[in-house]
Write a protein that holds these residues in place. Structure first.
Motif, mmCIF file in Angstrom:
data_model
loop_
_atom_site.group_PDB
_atom_site.id
_atom_site.type_symbol
_atom_site.label_atom_id
_atom_site.label_comp_id
_atom_site.label_asym_id
_atom_site.label_seq_id
_atom_site.Cartn_x
_atom_site.Cartn_y
_atom_site.Cartn_z
ATOM 1 N N LEU A 1 0.896 -1.412 0.036
ATOM 2 C CA LEU A 1 0.108 0.009 0.071
ATOM 3 C C LEU A 1 0.956 1.104 0.187
ATOM 4 C CD1 LEU A 1 -3.026 -0.881 2.393
ATOM 5 C CD2 LEU A 1 -3.120 -0.702 -0.174
ATOM 6 N N ASN A 2 1.992 1.117 0.792
ATOM 7 C CA ASN A 2 3.025 2.177 0.582
ATOM 8 C C ASN A 2 3.389 2.656 -0.753
ATOM 9 O OD1 ASN A 2 2.845 3.287 3.456
ATOM 10 N ND2 ASN A 2 4.566 1.445 4.053
ATOM 11 N N THR B 1 0.580 4.143 -2.847
ATOM 12 C CA THR B 1 0.220 5.497 -2.489
ATOM 13 C C THR B 1 1.546 6.238 -3.297
ATOM 14 O OG1 THR B 1 -0.735 4.658 -0.624
ATOM 15 C CG2 THR B 1 0.273 6.938 -0.856
ATOM 16 N N ARG B 2 2.873 5.849 -3.191
ATOM 17 C CA ARG B 2 3.698 6.648 -4.084
ATOM 18 C C ARG B 2 3.565 6.698 -5.353
ATOM 19 N NH1 ARG B 2 7.081 3.524 -0.340
ATOM 20 N NH2 ARG B 2 7.521 2.115 -1.930
ATOM 21 N N ASP B 3 2.967 5.765 -5.811
ATOM 22 C CA ASP B 3 2.674 5.689 -7.373
ATOM 23 C C ASP B 3 1.400 6.267 -7.549
ATOM 24 O OD1 ASP B 3 4.902 4.216 -7.727
ATOM 25 O OD2 ASP B 3 3.890 2.303 -7.849
ATOM 26 N N GLY B 4 0.672 6.933 -6.826
ATOM 27 C CA GLY B 4 -0.546 7.748 -7.080
ATOM 28 C C GLY B 4 -1.637 6.953 -6.618
ATOM 29 N N LEU C 1 -4.364 5.453 -4.340
ATOM 30 C CA LEU C 1 -4.747 5.274 -2.771
ATOM 31 C C LEU C 1 -5.482 4.181 -2.754
ATOM 32 C CD1 LEU C 1 -6.025 9.224 -2.670
ATOM 33 C CD2 LEU C 1 -3.926 8.247 -1.833
ATOM 34 N N PRO C 2 -5.652 3.649 -1.452
ATOM 35 C CA PRO C 2 -6.541 2.564 -0.841
ATOM 36 C C PRO C 2 -8.022 2.327 -1.724
ATOM 37 C CG PRO C 2 -5.109 3.318 0.657
ATOM 38 C CD PRO C 2 -5.304 4.479 -0.323
ATOM 39 N N GLN C 3 -8.573 3.466 -1.895
ATOM 40 C CA GLN C 3 -9.926 3.623 -2.390
ATOM 41 C C GLN C 3 -10.041 3.007 -3.887
ATOM 42 O OE1 GLN C 3 -8.404 5.987 -0.818
ATOM 43 N NE2 GLN C 3 -9.589 7.105 0.873
ATOM 44 N N LEU D 1 -9.967 1.221 5.362
ATOM 45 C CA LEU D 1 -9.087 2.150 4.303
ATOM 46 C C LEU D 1 -9.705 2.464 3.231
ATOM 47 C CD1 LEU D 1 -5.698 0.481 4.740
ATOM 48 C CD2 LEU D 1 -6.381 2.572 5.721
ATOM 49 N N CYS E 1 -10.721 -0.170 0.738
ATOM 50 C CA CYS E 1 -10.368 -0.997 -0.184
ATOM 51 C C CYS E 1 -11.615 -1.818 -0.597
ATOM 52 C CB CYS E 1 -9.087 -2.010 0.224
ATOM 53 S SG CYS E 1 -7.707 -1.132 0.734
ATOM 54 N N PHE F 1 1.960 1.807 7.078
ATOM 55 C CA PHE F 1 1.128 2.638 6.140
ATOM 56 C C PHE F 1 0.094 3.594 7.025
ATOM 57 C CE2 PHE F 1 -2.951 3.398 4.176
ATOM 58 C CZ PHE F 1 -2.527 4.051 2.840
#
Length: 203
Positions: free
Chosen positions: A61-62, A65-68, A70-72, A102, A104, A202
């Motif tokens: 998940l980290n 997130t760095r790749d843009g 989000l968990p949603q 989160l 997901c 995360f």
């Protein structure tokens, strides 16, 4: 043997069970060979697998997130192939990592309508398949080919797995799937995966 395989389920390994199993081998040579084989078996308990998958999920998940992503926009998929404990493993990760909190989405690979609607609504993101072990990767790829027919949009795909064999890594690579594992079994040695080195939580 009973001590090394403690925690094995569904039938616990007791000294009596181990003795009865060994008794089926008649010759001394066969018994010596299977005892040597047992020394090479690495048993991983359910609790250890659960903790490793939750830890790996945090790292994944980290990364997303760095790749843009989000968990949603992350969809987790379990597959129900024969002998697979994917549903159990996904439930463990769901509860331990609070995936629903989160935002997901969790789906079954057989829920083709759900997969179609979820991917169509999101449009892009990541799909994470969950399991505890992948040997050749063939069984997973067969399941994947069915699921992909119903995916709409642009999604990166991962296999969150405790242990994966080198053959499966190559097989998944051919189909654009990145494995996220604790260890990769190469030949006679299981080595830690680079994915398991990340230790950030995360948030």
């Amino acid at each position: 043997t009973a001590w090394r395989f403690r925690g094995y389920r569904p039938q616990p390994v007791t000294p009596l069970v181990a003795w009865r199993w060994l008794r089926q081998f008649q010759s001394k040579e066969d018994k010596k060979a299977v005892l040597a084989l047992l020394d090479s078996v690495v048993f991983v308990g359910e609790r250890e697998i659960e903790q490793a998958l939750i830890y790996l999920n945090v790292a994944l998940l980290n990364k997303l997130t760095r790749d843009g992503i989000l968990p949603q926009n992350v969809i987790y998929v379990q597959h129900d192939d024969a002998g697979s404990s994917s549903p159990v493993m996904l439930n463990k990760v769901r509860d331990g990592a609070r995936l629903q909190h989160l935002g997901c989405t969790l789906l079954d690979s057989r829920d083709v309508l759900g997969i179609h609607h979820a991917t169509n609504d999101l449009g892009s993101g990541a799909i994470v398949y969950v399991d505890e072990f992948s040997g050749s990767g063939n069984q997973f790829v067969d399941s994947l080919s069915f699921v992909r027919k119903y995916i709409v949009g642009t999604f990166v795909e991962y296999l969150l797995v405790h242990t994966i064999c080198e053959e499966a890594v190559l097989q998944l690579g051919k189909h654009g799937i990145e494995p996220f594992s604790k260890q990769v079994h190469s030949g006679a040695v299981a080595v830690p995966s680079k994915n398991f080195e990340e230790k950030r939580r995360f948030h």
